[in-house]
Write a protein that holds these residues in place. Structure first.
Motif, short mmCIF file in Angstrom:
data_model
loop_
_atom_site.label_atom_id
_atom_site.label_comp_id
_atom_site.label_asym_id
_atom_site.label_seq_id
_atom_site.Cartn_x
_atom_site.Cartn_y
_atom_site.Cartn_z
N ILE A 16 0.78 -5.53 -0.34
CA ILE A 16 1.60 -4.32 -0.28
C ILE A 16 2.46 -4.20 -1.52
O ILE A 16 2.48 -3.17 -2.18
CB ILE A 16 2.48 -4.32 0.97
CG1 ILE A 16 1.61 -4.43 2.22
CG2 ILE A 16 3.33 -3.06 1.01
CD1 ILE A 16 0.62 -3.30 2.38
N CYS A 33 6.41 -5.67 5.03
CA CYS A 33 5.15 -5.33 4.39
C CYS A 33 4.02 -5.40 5.41
O CYS A 33 3.08 -4.60 5.36
CB CYS A 33 4.88 -6.28 3.23
SG CYS A 33 5.83 -5.84 1.76
N ASP A 37 1.50 -2.27 6.30
CA ASP A 37 0.04 -2.36 6.37
C ASP A 37 -0.45 -1.89 7.73
O ASP A 37 -1.43 -1.16 7.84
CB ASP A 37 -0.37 -3.80 6.12
CG ASP A 37 -1.88 -3.90 5.95
OD1 ASP A 37 -2.37 -3.39 4.93
OD2 ASP A 37 -2.54 -4.46 6.83
N ARG A 40 -0.40 1.76 8.00
CA ARG A 40 -1.49 2.38 7.25
C ARG A 40 -2.74 2.43 8.10
O ARG A 40 -3.48 3.40 8.10
CB ARG A 40 -1.77 1.57 5.98
CG ARG A 40 -0.75 1.86 4.92
CD ARG A 40 -1.23 1.29 3.61
NE ARG A 40 -0.19 1.35 2.60
CZ ARG A 40 -0.33 0.84 1.39
NH1 ARG A 40 -1.42 0.20 1.07
NH2 ARG A 40 0.62 0.94 0.51
N TYR A 46 -6.41 4.06 5.60
CA TYR A 46 -7.48 3.24 5.03
C TYR A 46 -8.82 3.95 5.16
O TYR A 46 -9.74 3.68 4.45
CB TYR A 46 -7.55 1.90 5.76
CG TYR A 46 -6.56 0.91 5.23
CD1 TYR A 46 -6.24 0.90 3.87
CD2 TYR A 46 -5.96 -0.03 6.05
CE1 TYR A 46 -5.34 -0.01 3.38
CE2 TYR A 46 -5.06 -0.94 5.56
CZ TYR A 46 -4.76 -0.93 4.22
OH TYR A 46 -3.87 -1.84 3.73
#
Ligand SMILES: [Zn+2]
Length: 71
Positions: A16, A33, A37, A40, A46
């Motif tokens: 990240i 972080c 993720d 995301r 993604y």
């Protein structure tokens, strides 16, 4: 052998932010972080390519001839 004693994993920087990853939060440097993720993934970043700058279509390339009626 106690892997949790290692403070960082220099082999794997945080994907990240690029900082050395904490073994505890592998492969991230912090829970923050890891959360980034995770979000995301949840928001599908993604899978879906970023299209925030793209205004659907047609806005950037108007017909130069002006013959929009006659496709
Ligand atoms: Zn990080």
């Amino acid at each position: 052998m106690n892997d949790n004693d290692l403070p960082v994993d220099p082999q794997r920087p945080c994907p990240i932010c690029g900082k050395p990853a904490l073994v505890k939060f592998k492969p991230f440097c912090s829970k923050r972080c890891a959360d980034v993720d995770l979000h995301r993934w949840l928001s599908g970043s993604y899978v879906i390519p970023a299209t925030e700058d793209d205004d659907e279509d047609g806005d950037s390339t108007p017909a130069p001839g002006g013959d929009e009626d006659e496709r």
